[in-house]
Design an enzyme around this catalytic site. Structure first.
Site, PDB file in Angstrom:
ATOM      1  N   GLY A   1       0.802  -1.209   0.000  1.00  0.00           N
ATOM      2  CA  GLY A   1       0.000   0.000   0.000  1.00  0.00           C
ATOM      3  C   GLY A   1       0.841   1.268   0.000  1.00  0.00           C
ATOM      4  N   SER A   2       0.371   2.251   0.774  1.00  0.00           N
ATOM      5  CA  SER A   2       0.862   3.623   0.634  1.00  0.00           C
ATOM      6  C   SER A   2       2.343   3.831   0.913  1.00  0.00           C
ATOM      7  CB  SER A   2       0.068   4.544   1.545  1.00  0.00           C
ATOM      8  OG  SER A   2      -1.307   4.384   1.273  1.00  0.00           O
ATOM      9  N   VAL A   3       3.010   2.868   1.598  1.00  0.00           N
ATOM     10  CA  VAL A   3       4.445   3.063   1.794  1.00  0.00           C
ATOM     11  C   VAL A   3       5.171   3.090   0.444  1.00  0.00           C
ATOM     12  CG1 VAL A   3       4.639   2.174   4.160  1.00  0.00           C
ATOM     13  CG2 VAL A   3       4.755   0.590   2.223  1.00  0.00           C
TER      14      VAL A   3
END
Lengths: 374, 576
Positions: free
Chosen positions: B287-289
């Site tokens: 995800g957003s990492v």
């Protein structure tokens, strides 16, 4: 006082003790003790390789054979010269018979070679007993060559040929070399002209090259020795490293490592075990003891007046000495591996008993007899 | 001289033989004997010479042996030596071989099994009375009464002075730290062969070289990481957790943990699930990492991000599915805003602008399409949900979906981006200080791009979703990631189950350390006000870790002079 001596009852042991070469007997005893000492060190490792429950299995075996060997040294050395010669001939005939039997019906084999016969729970290597028998027989044939109408030399050469063929068929290159060298020595000592000797040496060389080209394991051993990178020289490398590790005084009893690394540590490479645990001092002692037995026996043989006994005794000393020195030379990487035991020290029943037999015969021939020594 | 035998021969016997023949024969024998004696002398001298040669050779080998000779070295190497110990970077013992004994009794030596069982069962480390009595009652062979006893236990058994007791020596690999770094260390199987982790990856080295193998991990950091992870697991109840701490310039792993874990001293009773090193073997859609990576790609592809504003209010529907943002922010957004507010729409639009080909090329160069670049065996391949590299994929990878990577693989990739673009392989072995900068290094992004991305990540911590990760003074930069998990049952992403992660880099100006924490399916609770997102669980866990390990590592303080200007909110604690 002279009367007292005269009236003393004849005693078997006393007569034997005063007539036998006591220094050689003592030296052989020391070798056997060294063998037992080293067996204590090498036995647990060998037992572990075979998954035996008793770590001292090989030691007890060694001890039993050592006692039997000492017994046979004593008993055989009691024989008169004539009977010793007859015993030796009997050994030749029975060993040749057993070797023929193994050749045609043998099932038991160690490694690739068919050298052993199983008797009860023991395996016997008849070629070990053939060697001393042959030496005495050769001596008799050479000494008698022109007497009594016996074609001695021809018979000796024929017998040598049969023995060598049987050994090569097994195949046992080490024993072949040993018998050839001993045969050559008796041939030489019997007073043959140098032309004959040169011919024999030439034939042996041809035989050696024939073996090199026709027997792959011989070729491989020699190649590995000449060029260690050409194959597996694991055993000899480890053996030599053990000698180097041992240094002058050794690593101490039981502290050796080679016995765990080399499969034949308790037999063909026992010298390396000795070197690693007890150092150069024991190595030199062992070599000196062999030298004492050999040189003393040779000198005693030299003084004998009976040509048969003289050749037999000198031949047996040479056989014993060559076997010891060849084994040691292999351990020291002076010559390629042969698969030969160290007499009286290596573990192994056949070798131990046959060595006892050899030394027994030797002592029988070198025993002092009235008016004999010159 | 006449021989004795001839002297003794009665004259009568030689009658009939002509005297001349007798004398001829005799002189012939004499001649031959003389010759034989001469030749015996020659052979005696020869054998004596051989003995001297052999003695000389013995002495030569024993005294003049070169201690560094090849054969000697080979022989020394072949010695049965204990497997090398494992130590941490400070020399603390992590694994070692010790001598233990299995204890047996020969049954033939037992006269009263019950009495012996009673005496033995009182001792420590021996089986119970019932078990012993049963075992000792047999007739043949031997009964095992204890396994792997210590010298103290052995002495106690000795002192019973019972006959027939046998001790069989066994070497055992022990891990004094128990569960500490269990996955990283691995274990050794019954045959003495490393079966997992460092024990497996460096098996040959450990068997052949007895000198201790110095690992890059720091036991103190490892303990802090595990302790904080355990607390996080207690608090957020995930099904699994992963934590990694690395030294960025050298690629050294300082700590690595995976929960649930196991005790390598009892590896055989641990379930396979607990023995798995999730950091190495489990690919996740993180995800957003991933968004800092997308930002780096955008910069590298030549986009002038400082001038670009992206409208994130406009609906973004890709392949029939609307992409939403968790934290709606004011539109239009700058690239930094996209990170700070973790806008999926913004990242997707950036990714689409980069384009599939370039994105793939960049992912490849960061190492995200290959197994993790680490010297541990067993790294899983990173993989894509489908092989086709479509627009949809490009957009979703922009915010970390559609491409599953292992935590180590991600850490290696982001390390390259934040390390001024220099890509280092990860290692579990301590590196010499001068090798801090591996050579040759691959430059995957420019130093300028790296700095821009770090600055944006710093903003995330200062005023974005990563606020709870900040530790004043250390200049922490980071990124949250809360990814819904793919549920094969519904062939879609499950709303209620996510993978929550946080990656931190500090100090942000000149990054030294990276801390990565992943919680698999955390539960909302009182402490998170019911929230399951990374900002509420992974970020505070990273905060706790940095707070503990910063002083241990003597981590450099963030220089107040280098704090980013403009939008940065400088707090009092940062300016010490």
């Amino acid at each position: 006082m002279s009367l007292a001596v005269y009236h003393r009852k004849p005693s078997l042991i006393r007569d034997w003790f005063w007539s036998v070469d006591r220094i050689s007997v003592g030296a052989a005893g020391i070798l056997i003790l060294i063998g037992l000492l080293l067996s204590l060190a090498a036995s647990p490792a060998a037992a572990e390789r075979r998954d035996l429950l008793d770590p001292f299995y090989y030691f007890w075996r060694h001890l039993a054979f050592a006692v039997m060997a000492m017994g046979s040294v004593f008993v055989v050395s009691l024989f008169s010269r004539q009977n010793a010669r007859r015993l030796a001939m009997l050994a030749v005939i029975s060993s040749l018979f057993v070797m023929l039997y193994i050749l045609f019906f043998g099932q038991y084999s160690a490694g690739e070679a068919q050298r052993w016969i199983r008797i009860a729970s023991f395996t016997l290597q008849p070629s070990e007993f053939l060697k001393p028998g042959l030496i005495v027989t050769f001596a008799w044939l050479f000494a008698k060559q022109e007497q009594d109408g016996i074609p001695g030399t021809a018979l000796a050469v024929g017998l040598y040929g049969i023995a060598v063929i049987l050994l090569i068929l097994q195949p046992d290159f080490g024993q072949t070399i040993l018998i050839t060298l001993s045969f050559g020595a008796i041939f030489f000592m019997s007073g043959m002209s140098y032309l004959w000797i040169a011919s024999f040496a030439g034939l042996s060389a041809i035989g050696f090259f024939a073996a090199y080209y026709s027997m792959p394991h011989v070729a491989s051993r020699i190649n590995r020795f000449l060029d260690p990178s050409s194959g597996d020289t694991y055993q000899v490398d480890m053996a030599m490293a053990a000698i180097q590790r041992g240094g002058i005084f050794g690593r101490g009893p039981g502290e050796g490592r080679v016995k765990n690394l080399i499969p034949d540590a308790h037999t063909d490479f026992i010298f390396s075990v000795a070197a690693e645990e007890f150092g150069m001092m024991l190595c030199i002692l062992i070599i000196l003891i062999y030298a004492i037995i050999i040189i003393r026996s040779m000198l005693r043989a030299q003084r004998l007046s009976d040509p048969v006994s003289q050749l037999a005794a000198a031949g047996l000393s040479i056989l014993f000495g060559l076997q010891a020195f060849i084994n040691i030379a292999v351990n020291l990487q002076v010559i390629p591996p042969k698969g030969m035991t160290l007499p009286f020290i290596s573990s192994g029943g056949s070798s131990m008993l046959a060595t006892g037999f050899t030394i027994g015969l030797l002592l029988a021939f070198t025993r002092a007899q009235p008016g004999e020594m010159q | 001289m006449v021989s004795g035998r001839d002297e003794l021969t009665p004259l009568a016997d030689v009658q009939g033989i002509s005297l001349s023949r007798l004398f001829a024969s005799n002189s012939n024998v004499q001649d031959k004997m003389r010759k034989a004696r001469h030749r015996i002398s020659i052979l005696t001298l020869t054998l004596g010479a051989v003995a001297i040669v052999l003695i000389a050779r013995s002495a030569d080998l024993a005294v003049l042996a070169d201690p560094k000779s090849e054969t000697l070295r080979v022989a020394a190497k072949d010695e049965v030596q204990p497997r090398a110990r494992l130590i941490d970077r400070n020399g603390a013992l992590l694994a070692a071989n010790i001598k233990t004994w299995d204890v047996y009794v020969r049954r033939v030596d037992i006269d009263d099994p019950a009495r012996l069982a009673a005496r033995l069962s009182r001792l420590d480390g021996v089986s119970s009375f019932e078990v012993l009595k049963k075992r000792l009652s047999g007739k043949k062979g031997r009964a095992r009464i204890a396994r792997s006893v210590t010298p103290r236990q052995r002495k106690a058994i000795f002192e019973l002075a019972e006959p027939g007791i046998e001790f069989e020596e066994k070497t055992r690999r022990i891990y004094p730290g128990g569960r500490l770094a269990s996955h990283l260390l691995g274990w050794v199987n019954a045959d003495g062969i490393g079966a997992a982790g460092v024990e497996s990856s460096f098996d040959e080295r450990l068997q052949q070289d007895a000198s201790p193998l110095r690992l890059s991990i720091d036991s103190r950091v490892q303990f802090s990481l595990e302790d904080e992870l355990r607390k996080a697991v207690e608090l957020h109840k995930p099904i699994a957790a992963v934590g990694i701490v690395t030294h960025i310039p050298s690629g050294e792993i300082l700590a690595m943990a995976s929960l649930p874990d196991f005790d390598p001293n009892h590896f055989n009773t641990a379930s396979p699930d607990t023995r798995r090193n999730r950091a190495l073997t489990d690919p996740y859609e993180l995800g957003s990492v991933f968004k800092p990576l997308t930002m780096a790609m955008a910069l590298e592809s030549g986009m002038e991000l400082q001038n670009i504003r992206i409208d994130v209010n406009k609906k973004l529907i890709i392949a029939g599915r609307e992409i939403r943002d968790f934290h709606p922010g004011s539109s239009p957004m700058s690239a930094t805003d996209i990170l700070v507010h973790s806008s999926n729409k913004g990242a997707a639009r950036l990714a689409l602008a980069i384009g599939p080909q370039k994105q793939r090329k960049y992912l490849q160069s960061y190492g995200l399409l290959d197994p993790a670049p680490i010297d541990l065996k067993g790294s899983a391949d990173d993989y894509m949900a489908s092989s086709e590299w479509s627009q949809v994929k490009t957009a979703t990878i922009g915010f970390g979906h559609g491409l599953s990577v292992t935590p180590l693989s991600f850490v290696a990739a982001l390390s390259a981006v934040v390390n001024n673009g220099r890509k280092n392989p990860l290692t579990v072995l301590v590196q010499p200080p001068e090798k801090n900068v591996h050579a040759p290094q691959q430059q995957v992004v420019s130093a300028e791009t790296s700095r821009t991305v770090r600055r944006a990540m710093r903003e995330v911590v200062l005023e974005g979703s990563g606020r709870r990760a900040d530790v004043p003074g250390y200049g922490v930069a980071g990124k949250t990631g809360s990814a819904e998990k793919w549920d094969p049952k519904i062939s879609g992403y499950a709303r209620d189950r996510n993978v929550s992660s946080f990656v931190a880099v500090f100090p942000w100006e000149s990054p030294e350390y990276m801390v990565f924490v992943l919680l698999d399916e955390p539960q909302g609770g009182d402490s998170t006000f019911g929230q399951e997102t990374a900002g509420w669980n992974a970020a505070p866990t990273v905060h706790n870790i940095i707070k503990r390990i910063g002083p241990l590592l003597n981590a450099p303080y963030s220089s107040p002079n280098k704090v980013p200007p403009a939008k940065l909110i400088v707090r009092a604690e940062d300016v010490q």
